[in-house]
Design a protein around this motif. Sequence first.
Motif, PDB file in Angstrom:
ATOM      1  N   LYS A  95       0.840  -1.198   0.000  1.00  0.00           N
ATOM      2  CA  LYS A  95       0.000   0.000   0.000  1.00  0.00           C
ATOM      3  C   LYS A  95       0.878   1.253   0.000  1.00  0.00           C
ATOM      4  N   GLN A  96       1.934   1.218   0.808  1.00  0.00           N
ATOM      5  CA  GLN A  96       2.840   2.370   0.875  1.00  0.00           C
ATOM      6  C   GLN A  96       3.462   2.634  -0.498  1.00  0.00           C
ATOM      7  N   VAL A  97       3.869   1.557  -1.178  1.00  0.00           N
ATOM      8  CA  VAL A  97       4.459   1.702  -2.513  1.00  0.00           C
ATOM      9  C   VAL A  97       3.439   2.340  -3.467  1.00  0.00           C
ATOM     10  N   MET A  98       2.187   1.866  -3.394  1.00  0.00           N
ATOM     11  CA  MET A  98       1.152   2.400  -4.291  1.00  0.00           C
ATOM     12  C   MET A  98       0.882   3.875  -3.992  1.00  0.00           C
ATOM     13  N   HIS A  99       0.807   4.210  -2.679  1.00  0.00           N
ATOM     14  CA  HIS A  99       0.623   5.624  -2.318  1.00  0.00           C
ATOM     15  C   HIS A  99       1.728   6.468  -2.944  1.00  0.00           C
ATOM     16  N   ASP A 100       2.969   6.006  -2.790  1.00  0.00           N
ATOM     17  CA  ASP A 100       4.104   6.773  -3.300  1.00  0.00           C
ATOM     18  C   ASP A 100       4.031   6.901  -4.823  1.00  0.00           C
ATOM     19  N   GLU A 101       3.712   5.786  -5.497  1.00  0.00           N
ATOM     20  CA  GLU A 101       3.675   5.820  -6.960  1.00  0.00           C
ATOM     21  C   GLU A 101       2.548   6.703  -7.471  1.00  0.00           C
ATOM     22  N   ILE A 102       1.395   6.631  -6.796  1.00  0.00           N
ATOM     23  CA  ILE A 102       0.266   7.466  -7.226  1.00  0.00           C
ATOM     24  C   ILE A 102       0.614   8.939  -7.035  1.00  0.00           C
ATOM     25  N   ARG A 103       1.201   9.243  -5.885  1.00  0.00           N
ATOM     26  CA  ARG A 103       1.558  10.653  -5.630  1.00  0.00           C
ATOM     27  C   ARG A 103       2.580  11.139  -6.644  1.00  0.00           C
ATOM     28  N   THR A 104       3.569  10.311  -6.925  1.00  0.00           N
ATOM     29  CA  THR A 104       4.587  10.688  -7.901  1.00  0.00           C
ATOM     30  C   THR A 104       3.949  10.876  -9.273  1.00  0.00           C
ATOM     31  N   GLY A 105       3.077   9.933  -9.642  1.00  0.00           N
ATOM     32  CA  GLY A 105       2.409  10.011 -10.939  1.00  0.00           C
ATOM     33  C   GLY A 105       1.542  11.241 -11.045  1.00  0.00           C
ATOM     34  N   LEU A 106       0.795  11.530  -9.961  1.00  0.00           N
ATOM     35  CA  LEU A 106      -0.097  12.692  -9.978  1.00  0.00           C
ATOM     36  C   LEU A 106       0.695  13.984  -9.990  1.00  0.00           C
ATOM     37  N   SER A 107       1.807  14.025  -9.275  1.00  0.00           N
ATOM     38  CA  SER A 107       2.575  15.273  -9.238  1.00  0.00           C
ATOM     39  C   SER A 107       3.145  15.556 -10.617  1.00  0.00           C
TER      40      SER A 107
ATOM     41  N   GLN B 200      -9.862  11.157 -10.448  1.00  0.00           N
ATOM     42  CA  GLN B 200      -9.952  12.373 -11.258  1.00  0.00           C
ATOM     43  C   GLN B 200      -8.896  12.358 -12.356  1.00  0.00           C
ATOM     44  N   MET B 201      -7.673  12.040 -11.946  1.00  0.00           N
ATOM     45  CA  MET B 201      -6.567  12.146 -12.876  1.00  0.00           C
ATOM     46  C   MET B 201      -6.575  11.040 -13.919  1.00  0.00           C
ATOM     47  N   THR B 202      -7.172   9.883 -13.578  1.00  0.00           N
ATOM     48  CA  THR B 202      -7.159   8.797 -14.562  1.00  0.00           C
ATOM     49  C   THR B 202      -7.985   9.179 -15.774  1.00  0.00           C
ATOM     50  N   GLU B 203      -8.900  10.119 -15.593  1.00  0.00           N
ATOM     51  CA  GLU B 203      -9.641  10.618 -16.754  1.00  0.00           C
ATOM     52  C   GLU B 203      -8.704  11.317 -17.734  1.00  0.00           C
ATOM     53  N   VAL B 204      -7.610  11.810 -17.208  1.00  0.00           N
ATOM     54  CA  VAL B 204      -6.591  12.404 -18.059  1.00  0.00           C
ATOM     55  C   VAL B 204      -5.731  11.298 -18.690  1.00  0.00           C
ATOM     56  N   SER B 205      -6.105  10.067 -18.400  1.00  0.00           N
ATOM     57  CA  SER B 205      -5.529   8.887 -19.025  1.00  0.00           C
ATOM     58  C   SER B 205      -4.048   8.684 -18.760  1.00  0.00           C
ATOM     59  N   ASN B 206      -3.713   8.583 -17.501  1.00  0.00           N
ATOM     60  CA  ASN B 206      -2.397   8.100 -17.146  1.00  0.00           C
ATOM     61  C   ASN B 206      -2.564   6.637 -16.751  1.00  0.00           C
ATOM     62  N   ALA B 207      -2.168   5.763 -17.651  1.00  0.00           N
ATOM     63  CA  ALA B 207      -2.421   4.328 -17.466  1.00  0.00           C
ATOM     64  C   ALA B 207      -1.749   3.802 -16.205  1.00  0.00           C
TER      65      ALA B 207
END
Length: 123
Positions: A20-32, A57-64
């Motif tokens: 979960k921690q890895v996913m949080h970090d990756e999502i935050r990095t991806g969103l930033s 919200q951001m996946t609508e911007v299509s970041n796979a």
Amino acid sequence: MDKLTTSEHDDLAKMLGARKQVMHDEIRTGLSGLRGETIEDILANTTDAGDIASANQMTEVSNAEVARDTAELRDIVAAEARLTDGTYGVCVDCDEPIPYARLAAYPTAKRCIRCQEIREEKG
Ligand SMILES: [Zn+2]
């Protein structure tokens, strides 16, 4: 098939927590990267629900990649809920315990291998 032992249960809880921690970090990095926000801006919002909502919200911007990480985070949060309510490690289709080896390889598994295969055949 036996139910999970307490130590197996604890191991899987730790695996889920780490993942979960890895996913949080990756999502935050991806969103930033997508929004041009600083990590600090995003870290201000540290709840699971917050991450999932903003990622949705951001996946609508299509970041796979963010979409995939968000789906996994959602699975992890659901698995942790099952750990808490005592239904973790039981197949949702046949009610049989899921073998520890499968859960160790795939801690968010909701089905035993047999039911998963049946489901995939059906599509
Ligand atoms: Zn099953």
